[in-house]
Enzyme design. Structure first.
Site, short mmCIF file in Angstrom:
data_model
loop_
_atom_site.label_atom_id
_atom_site.label_comp_id
_atom_site.label_asym_id
_atom_site.label_seq_id
_atom_site.Cartn_x
_atom_site.Cartn_y
_atom_site.Cartn_z
N SER A 230 -7.56 29.64 42.79
CA SER A 230 -7.69 30.25 41.47
C SER A 230 -8.17 31.70 41.59
O SER A 230 -7.48 32.52 42.21
CB SER A 230 -8.62 29.40 40.61
OG SER A 230 -8.52 29.74 39.26
N ASP A 454 0.48 24.24 35.84
CA ASP A 454 -0.93 24.60 35.99
C ASP A 454 -1.38 25.30 34.71
O ASP A 454 -0.83 26.33 34.34
CB ASP A 454 -1.08 25.54 37.20
CG ASP A 454 -2.52 25.84 37.55
OD1 ASP A 454 -3.35 25.96 36.63
OD2 ASP A 454 -2.82 25.99 38.74
N HIS A 482 -4.46 21.92 38.01
CA HIS A 482 -4.79 23.23 38.57
C HIS A 482 -4.83 23.17 40.09
O HIS A 482 -5.53 22.33 40.66
CB HIS A 482 -6.14 23.67 38.01
CG HIS A 482 -6.52 25.07 38.37
ND1 HIS A 482 -5.62 26.11 38.37
CD2 HIS A 482 -7.71 25.61 38.73
CE1 HIS A 482 -6.24 27.23 38.72
NE2 HIS A 482 -7.50 26.95 38.95
#
Length: 513
Positions: A230, A454, A482
């Site tokens: 991320s 996602d 995610h």
């Protein structure tokens, strides 16, 4: 933009494994047991300037902090541009390779603001797969401003409760509501400045990337091997931009597009969470145990009615807190990070429809790092500090109106609870970051992993980052949730691990069903 719009850009460590944390199986930091000299190799000081040499040649003292783990602190310049003006400490944990170590693998769980120390120390097998545990010294660290490193500090727990869960007195969308929120953001920012001992101007991704190079060098590695999730993809890409010759095997999973401005980030994420919410709703309806009925569109309309009802009449929790629509949305977002958490979301909706906010608060508290009335980390504070320095403030009413229209059209359920004043408008320091493409000229192949649905870092960002990087290689996980590695997809796991362990670069565009 609201704090939610920017908060949603993060993956808080462990959110994708909510089924672990929410079942109550939380681990505590293992106390230090003994102290011994560093077992790292000679620091790599190639190309280091004279003024930085004291940092790059410091001795590390490692303390046992659990079976197979040792911990240390690294001293870094407060200001990398003026290294004589002050110092900070960085907390680092190492899980020693269970076999013969081929080197170190630095990890970052995202955020910005998530603790890499906690991730590795408490959730090692979530952070990396068994083959990496066997062959790498897995390194977790708390970036500057985060956790056990020199940390951003703002509010105590009651003040944070009011800031994160408080319900504005004014009606949503009115000028008075906007002013009330902006005043709350201002109070928070002033507290951060008062309690953070002068570090706020230096809490930036560029400085964190430089810290990461210092850690690499002190571990004795000539190049950085790295797995970032991320926001950690932005940190890793920034490292490759700054130190292309030091970038070894980098895996960037759940990518952020560094060229996208803040307004567009928020709009894309709103659409991503709406898409994930619709996927959840279809699964819920198919299960036969869903508190909603009818088609997905009808169920989403009923959810919209629930949000509006809670916005008008908040639900009282057992601890006295009131659940408003913003906190309900936080709980929804938390559960959408992982398909493993969808059962919790169903339970939360079922209870909320009966007037009980218990499980919604459980989800929201997990997202905010809150447990039994105590904040177990400073992720919310560090998140704001990084984003307010990294993202230029956008003051374009026409662009804001266009963004609001895009969110309203593409994410009608989420839209009413997504927009509001930008908390960074009142941050005590102007941003120093820019939004631009990262090419990392001179670095070797960099693996970018994207998941098709996602919600937090939409797939298009992974496509874009892989295209930007001079030698970007895209691996696609077809699925929900995610990030893509270590989520049960053998194709993705094999591609990542073959790259990190054997330098086997997968075919660009590899698609893992």
């Amino acid at each position: 933009m609201t704090s939610r719009l920017r908060r949603a850009a993060a993956v808080v460590a462990g959110l994708a494994a909510a089924s672990v944390a929410l079942s109550g199986c939380l681990y505590a930091m293992i106390p230090e047991q003994s102290t011994r000299p560093s077992t790292t190799k000679t620091p790599d000081t190639a190309g280091v300037s004279e003024e930085l040499m004291p940092f790059y040649t410091q001795d590390l003292v490692w303390s046992d902090c659990g079976p197979g783990f040792d911990c240390t602190e690294v001293t870094a310049p407060l200001d990398w541009e003026n290294p004589g003006t002050g110092e900070i400490t960085l907390s680092v944990v190492r899980h020693r390779a269970e076999g013969t170590a081929v080197g170190s693998l630095l990890t970052n769980p995202g955020g910005p603001g998530s603790s890499g120390v906690d991730l590795v120390l408490n959730s090692l097998d979530f952070a990396v797969g068994p083959d990496l545990i066997e062959n790498f010294d897995v390194i977790g660290f708390d970036p500057r401003g985060v956790g056990a490193s020199t940390a951003v500090t703002c509010y105590d727990a009651p003040e944070m409760d009011e800031y994160l869960y408080g319900i504005p007195a004014a009606a949503r969308g009115t000028a008075e509501w906007e002013a009330e929120l902006l005043d709350a953001h201002k109070g928070f920012a002033e507290a951060c400045e008062a309690n953070s001992d002068g570090i706020l101007p230096y809490i930036t991704t560029i400085n964190a990337a430089r810290d990461m190079d210092l850690i690499r060098a002190l571990l004795g590695d000539e190049q950085l091997n790295y797995l970032g999730y991320s926001y950690g993809t932005f940190l890793g890409a920034t490292y490759a931009k700054l130190y292309p010759e030091k970038a070894g095997r980098l895996v960037l999973d759940g990518a952020i597009d560094p060229s996208v401005p803040g307004l567009e980030v928020g709009a894309t994420q709103a659409l991503g969470f709406e898409s994930a919410l619709r996927a959840y709703m279809q699964s819920c309806l198919d299960s036969g145990e869903c508190p909603f009925n009818g088609t997905v569109d009808e169920a989403m309309a009923d959810l919209g009615a629930l949000l509006a009802s809670v916005d008008r009449t908040p639900l009282k929790n057992g601890d006295g807190r009131l659940l408003g629509a913003d906190s309900l949305m936080t709980g929804i977002i938390a559960a959408l990070y992982s398909q493993d958490s969808w059962d919790y979301l169903t339970q939360a909706f079922d209870e909320a429809l009966q007037g009980d906010p218990t499980t919604v608060f459980l989800l929201a508290d997990f997202y905010n790092g809150r447990e039994n009335g105590v904040y177990t980390d400073n992720s919310a504070e560090a998140f704001r500090a990084y984003n307010c320095m990294d993202y230029p403030v956008e003051d374009d009413p026409a662009a804001e109106a266009a963004t609001d229209a895009k969110i309203a059209a593409g994410a009608p359920t989420i839209a009413p609870y997504w927009s509001g004043p930008d908390s960074c408008e009142v941050w005590p320091y102007p941003p120093t970051g820019t939004r631009e493409e990262i090419h990392a000229e001179g670095a070797g192949p960099i693996l970018v992993v994207g998941t098709t649905n996602d919600p937090a870092t939409p797939y298009e960002w992974s496509e874009s980052l892989a295209d930007q990087l001079e030698e970007g290689v895209l691996v696609t996980r077809v699925g929900e949730g995610h990030t893509g590695y270590n989520k049960g997809n053998v194709c993705v796991d094999d591609a990542v691990e073959s790259f990190l362990l054997d330098d086997v670069v997968p075919e660009d565009g590899l698609r893992c069903e």
